[in-house]
Write a protein that holds these residues in place. Structure first.
Motif, PDB file in Angstrom:
ATOM      1  N   SER A 152       0.814  -1.219   0.000  1.00 14.22           N
ATOM      2  CA  SER A 152       0.000   0.000   0.000  1.00 14.22           C
ATOM      3  C   SER A 152       0.843   1.261   0.000  1.00 14.22           C
ATOM      4  N   GLY A 166      -5.396   9.405   8.771  1.00 14.46           N
ATOM      5  CA  GLY A 166      -5.840   8.785   7.522  1.00 14.46           C
ATOM      6  C   GLY A 166      -5.234   9.391   6.274  1.00 14.46           C
ATOM      7  N   GLN A 194      -1.515   9.240   3.575  1.00 17.31           N
ATOM      8  CA  GLN A 194      -0.207   8.714   3.229  1.00 17.31           C
ATOM      9  C   GLN A 194       0.595   9.832   2.589  1.00 17.31           C
ATOM     10  N   THR A 236      -7.154   8.579   2.982  1.00 14.72           N
ATOM     11  CA  THR A 236      -7.884   7.337   3.220  1.00 14.72           C
ATOM     12  C   THR A 236      -9.372   7.629   3.374  1.00 14.72           C
ATOM     13  N   GLY A 270     -11.377   8.346   6.801  1.00 12.60           N
ATOM     14  CA  GLY A 270     -10.460   8.777   7.842  1.00 12.60           C
ATOM     15  C   GLY A 270     -10.733  10.205   8.282  1.00 12.60           C
ATOM     16  N   ARG A 275      -4.915   3.812  13.843  1.00 10.04           N
ATOM     17  CA  ARG A 275      -4.061   3.612  12.672  1.00 10.04           C
ATOM     18  C   ARG A 275      -4.208   2.206  12.091  1.00 10.04           C
ATOM     19  N   LEU A 314      -7.500   1.956  10.140  1.00  9.75           N
ATOM     20  CA  LEU A 314      -7.466   2.699   8.883  1.00  9.75           C
ATOM     21  C   LEU A 314      -6.586   2.006   7.856  1.00  9.75           C
ATOM     22  N   ALA A 315      -5.466   1.437   8.314  1.00  8.22           N
ATOM     23  CA  ALA A 315      -4.571   0.745   7.385  1.00  8.22           C
ATOM     24  C   ALA A 315      -5.249  -0.467   6.769  1.00  8.22           C
ATOM     25  N   ASP A 374      -8.237  -0.687   5.977  1.00  6.11           N
ATOM     26  CA  ASP A 374      -9.243  -0.245   5.022  1.00  6.11           C
ATOM     27  C   ASP A 374      -8.647   0.095   3.650  1.00  6.11           C
ATOM     28  N   LEU A 375      -7.320   0.159   3.587  1.00  8.99           N
ATOM     29  CA  LEU A 375      -6.701   0.493   2.309  1.00  8.99           C
ATOM     30  C   LEU A 375      -6.880  -0.642   1.304  1.00  8.99           C
ATOM     31  N   THR A 419      -2.918   1.970  -5.074  1.00  8.31           N
ATOM     32  CA  THR A 419      -3.363   2.590  -3.821  1.00  8.31           C
ATOM     33  C   THR A 419      -2.283   3.454  -3.184  1.00  8.31           C
TER      34      THR A 419
END
Length: 552
Positions: free
Chosen positions: A261, A340, A342, A368, A371, A431, A434-435, A437-438, A541
């Protein structure tokens, strides 16, 4: 006529004709030899038996013990009793690898373990001391490993590395005071309290009826480059081994690259670097300063031979303490905050100048969905410059701040959009959630061969083509051009713009097609900053990356 002279008789004929004379001659010769030997032997024996006067020699006197002034020995006496040896066992399991396939390849890299990257060869974790022939290679054998740790609570709580106890079915701890050999030679059984893979920290516990000796954790922020430090542990299973060196660097990262990701796999690992000799089996042991305080936990080495080459890495004690406090909590896990987003870990100076954050900040690559940042209205290419009014230096600074905040709390984010200052109240999320959900990594399934154009070959050293519709759909972009070739040694090659990248912007000008690309490139001049916003079809992504430099 004269008669010939008679020939002389041979030795054999003389001996045969005069046997008595010959015998006497031989006996005489032997007697002389024996007599000479006796005389010589008597003379030698006389010399050996002759006594030498050593009355003036003085015996050596062993002096009283002297305590040296470097302080190392006193530190070892204080810290050593709390340093433990850890050995683990992993029971044999049915191998999931089919015959003929090579083991060890990372998930997503296929069967060829040569694709693991150079860093896998250089930065090795300390499984140290694995016995030959005991690795679990699907042959039903038992796997053993050795490591170190240190006691931080007299009730038996021990800190070590996660990779020392990871996947272990049995864990044994041997104290410095435990006798060698005999019953219980492996040590005392231990159980895992909690682990944090992102910092490679684990907490284990042994049962005890009496208080155990402990180490004292120091503040790793006080450690300075050039300070003396000691590494204590069990390299190659040799318990209570001490080596000395200095702090050779701080805040050092081991760049193992992003995951599928685009997130760094070791984002929370910033190490103290030391040249104290560290070898396999030292993993999890303490790095101690001259005050006897633990300032780090030995975690990794830079090596090409699995032995010490003078570059070791220790997790700072401040990080260790923070993680430990969460692992001994009711949930026994580390919960980190996130807003949320990157972002690209490192950006060229040309990028920071183009987007107006040369004095510090973080440019967002991905938002994200769901997020806190998305709900607050932040967008890709926004530049975060402050958190609750405090200026942000870089991505590490932002992550350290946000990850330490409580989930559900609110933070005021200051950001730049098109050069204008804005603020937003963002809710901190979990975190880990949320990760998860990627979107997962998708392989590049584009097999089209686009028609190439020559715009930019002279200035940039690249060839581009129209972006195939399948790639545009995959990336979720409405336009752009695909880099189909990069000339070695060119400007683009020097700034690491790679073949296969999709250019969506140049110098903040949208690139929708080949025509808009040529228009922007034709206007570029020598000494101009050039910043590309690119996407990679192999990592849909991952979001936008920013590549830039100054044209020669």
């Amino acid at each position: 006529m004269e008669s010939p002279n008679p020939s002389k008789p041979s030795i054999f004929e003389r001996t045969r004709n005069h046997p008595l004379a010959t015998s006497f001659t031989l006996l005489a010769t032997l007697s002389v030899g024996i007599l000479a030997g006796s005389v010589l032997t008597r003379n030698v024996s006389g010399m050996e038996q002759q006594k030498v006067d050593s009355s003036d020699a003085r015996p050596i006197v062993i002096p009283n013990p002297t305590t040296l002034g470097n302080g190392f020995s006193q530190i070892v006496k204080t810290v050593g009793p709390a340093v433990v040896n850890i050995n683990t066992e992993q029971m044999p399991k049915q191998s999931a690898v089919k015959p003929g396939r090579r083991r060890g390849a990372r998930p997503g890299t296929g069967d060829d373990d040569s694709q693991q990257g150079d860093m896998q060869d250089f930065f090795n974790k300390f499984f140290g001391g694995q016995n030959p022939g005991t690795d679990d290679d699907g042959d039903g054998s038992e796997r053993r490993a050795l490591g170190s740790g240190y006691i931080v609570d007299p009730r038996g709580y021990i800190i070590t590395n996660n990779h020392v106890v990871d996947k272990a079915d049995k864990i044994f701890v041997k104290l410095a005071s435990d006798p060698e050999g005999g019953p219980g030679e492996q040590g005392r059984p231990a159980k895992v309290i909690g682990v944090d893979k992102e910092t490679d920290i684990a907490v284990i516990k042994i049962e005890t009826t009496t208080p155990l000796p402990t180490v004292k954790l120091g503040n790793s922020d006080g450690a300075q480059v050039g300070d003396w430090v000691l590494a204590i542990g069990s390299p190659f299973g040799l318990s209570q081994t001490v080596s000395a060196g200095i702090v050779s660097a701080k805040n050092r990262s081991i760049d193992e690259g992003p995951n599928a990701s685009g997130v760094a796999t070791n984002q929370f690992q910033r190490f103290i670097q030391t040249d104290a000799a560290i070898n396999p089996g030292n993993s999890g042991g303490p790095l101690v300063d001259m005050a006897g305080n633990v300032v780090g936990m030995n975690t990794a080495i830079y090596t090409q031979s699995m032995g010490s080459q003078g570059v070791g890495f220790a997790m700072p004690s401040n990080t260790v303490a923070s993680v430990y406090n969460m692992l001994i909590g009711p949930e026994h896990k580390v919960i980190r905050g996130s807003i949320g987003i990157q972002f690209q870990g490192a950006t060229a100076s040309a990028v920071t100048r183009m987007y107006g954050f040369k004095n510090g900040g973080v440019i967002i690559s991905v938002i994200t969905p769901g997020g806190g940042a998305a709900k607050a209205g932040l967008q890709p290419q926004d530049v975060i410059v402050s958190v609750d009014g405090r200026a942000i230096k870089d991505g590490d600074d932002l992550v350290a701040d946000i990850s330490s905040r409580k989930v559900g709390s609110t933070v005021k984010i200051g950001y730049l959009r098109d050069g204008k200052q804005n603020t937003a109240n963002v809710t901190i999320g979990d975190r880990a959630k949320l990760a998860s959900d990627l979107a997962k990594d998708d392989s590049d399934d584009s097999n089209s061969t686009p028609q190439e154009v020559d715009a930019g070959v002279g200035k940039l050293g690249i060839k581009v083509s129209a972006i195939p519709s399948a790639v545009a759909t995959k990336l979720g972009v409405k336009g752009g051009v695909l880099v189909t070739d990069v000339r070695p040694g060119s400007f683009s090659d020097e700034i690491s713009l790679s073949k296969g990248a999709v250019i969506t912007e140049i110098n903040r000008h949208p690139i929708t097609d080949e025509s808009s690309y040529r228009t922007v490139v034709n206007a570029l001049k020598s000494n101009d900053d050039v910043v590309f916003v690119v996407r990679y079809p192999s990592s849909p992504t991952r979001g936008s990356s920013y590549v830039g430099g100054t044209l020669p």
